[in-house]
Design a protein around this motif. Sequence first.
Motif, PDB file in Angstrom:
ATOM      1  N   PHE A   1       9.255  -9.300   5.980  1.00 35.64           N
ATOM      2  CA  PHE A   1       8.401  -8.389   5.104  1.00 35.64           C
ATOM      3  C   PHE A   1       7.872  -9.400   3.853  1.00 35.64           C
ATOM      4  O   PHE A   1       6.763  -9.167   3.389  1.00 35.64           O
TER       5      PHE A   1
ATOM      6  N   TYR B   1       5.144 -11.357   5.263  1.00 38.34           N
ATOM      7  CA  TYR B   1       3.926 -10.543   5.196  1.00 38.34           C
ATOM      8  C   TYR B   1       3.245 -10.263   3.952  1.00 38.34           C
ATOM      9  O   TYR B   1       1.760 -10.359   3.859  1.00 38.34           O
ATOM     10  N   ILE B   2       3.858  -9.931   3.047  1.00 35.56           N
ATOM     11  CA  ILE B   2       3.254 -10.092   1.375  1.00 35.56           C
ATOM     12  C   ILE B   2       2.661 -11.235   0.950  1.00 35.56           C
ATOM     13  O   ILE B   2       1.550 -11.387   0.553  1.00 35.56           O
TER      14      ILE B   2
ATOM     15  N   HIS C   1      -0.852  -8.316   3.940  1.00 41.95           N
ATOM     16  CA  HIS C   1      -1.035  -6.877   3.356  1.00 41.95           C
ATOM     17  C   HIS C   1      -2.267  -6.794   2.379  1.00 41.95           C
ATOM     18  O   HIS C   1      -3.089  -5.791   2.838  1.00 41.95           O
TER      19      HIS C   1
ATOM     20  N   TYR D   1       7.348  -5.648  -5.658  1.00 45.56           N
ATOM     21  CA  TYR D   1       6.774  -5.043  -4.540  1.00 45.56           C
ATOM     22  C   TYR D   1       6.008  -3.545  -5.142  1.00 45.56           C
ATOM     23  O   TYR D   1       5.189  -3.253  -4.222  1.00 45.56           O
TER      24      TYR D   1
ATOM     25  N   SER E   1       2.527  -5.469  -5.444  1.00 43.34           N
ATOM     26  CA  SER E   1       1.876  -6.159  -4.132  1.00 43.34           C
ATOM     27  C   SER E   1       1.947  -5.595  -2.828  1.00 43.34           C
ATOM     28  O   SER E   1       1.653  -6.009  -1.932  1.00 43.34           O
ATOM     29  N   PHE E   2       2.827  -4.438  -2.806  1.00 40.48           N
ATOM     30  CA  PHE E   2       2.949  -3.741  -1.647  1.00 40.48           C
ATOM     31  C   PHE E   2       2.413  -2.133  -1.883  1.00 40.48           C
ATOM     32  O   PHE E   2       1.453  -1.913  -1.408  1.00 40.48           O
TER      33      PHE E   2
ATOM     34  N   GLU F   1      -1.211  -1.935  -3.561  1.00 37.10           N
ATOM     35  CA  GLU F   1      -2.242  -2.583  -2.429  1.00 37.10           C
ATOM     36  C   GLU F   1      -2.171  -1.693  -1.377  1.00 37.10           C
ATOM     37  O   GLU F   1      -3.205  -1.756  -0.330  1.00 37.10           O
ATOM     38  N   SER F   2      -1.326  -0.799  -1.252  1.00 37.65           N
ATOM     39  CA  SER F   2      -1.634   0.051   0.172  1.00 37.65           C
ATOM     40  C   SER F   2      -2.339   1.310  -0.139  1.00 37.65           C
ATOM     41  O   SER F   2      -2.685   2.121   0.692  1.00 37.65           O
TER      42      SER F   2
END
Length: 259
Positions: free
Chosen positions: A8, A11-12, A17, A238, A241-242, A245-246
């Motif tokens: 994970f 991936y970031i 992502h 997160y 960055s997750f 950004e989602s």
Amino acid sequence: MIVLRKVFDFYIQSSLHVGIAVFCLVKITDCDLVPKNIDNYSILVFFGTVLGYNFLKYYDVFRKGNFLSNKHYGILFVSLLSSTGFLLFFSGLKNGIQIKILISGIFVILYPFLRKYGWLKLFFVSFVVTYITVYIPVVLNKPVILECYISLLQRFFILSSLLIPFEIMDTKTDPKSLNTLPQLFGIRKAKQLGYGFIVVFLFLEFINFRIHNFIIDAVIAIVTIIFIRFISLENDEYYTSFWVESVPIFWLVLLILFQ
């Protein structure tokens, strides 16, 4: 669990992502404005985003060969694959579109030089992403009309609001001399500015008078407000960055399910 966490994190950190997020922004334009499918362009944007972000983040590592872990070798591999994919899809586009894409590449190269103007970098990033995800795909397929200009402004303002949490998180590491928006006005006023951007975003959708899209845009606005409201210096990486950004991914899912 440790292995999944490492996957994970990779991936970031390898920008996959954010590449998917910008890909989704192009597909949102596809759903809203473009009369025909633009898959080739959206895939090119995915590869270009991964390549561009990794160039900005890891340029010194790659240039100096300071590979401190296997992660850097993996990111280099992803970047090389992305450059190959980018060139393959780039070669299949018309010359006029290629020129516009090269202009966006110049913007990316200019970013490190403009970043020292901290208050400007948020708007610069919003402008470049809007140019790539709205202006180019629209010009690719049809004449630019008033609705397109309104959508350009909409995208700029929603992106600017989504970047507010990043600006706030960056105050932990940004030098004070950078004068970013949170440094100039404080975190509270920076959040208020983000809320103002969202109001403009919704107002522009109201002008377009697309009731169905307005409902989806209102949901995205509420989600963005929540992310701005609860951003703090105590959040982990997160959060932005997750999760932040989602938002474009969630936005595209809503359009696919309910349009």
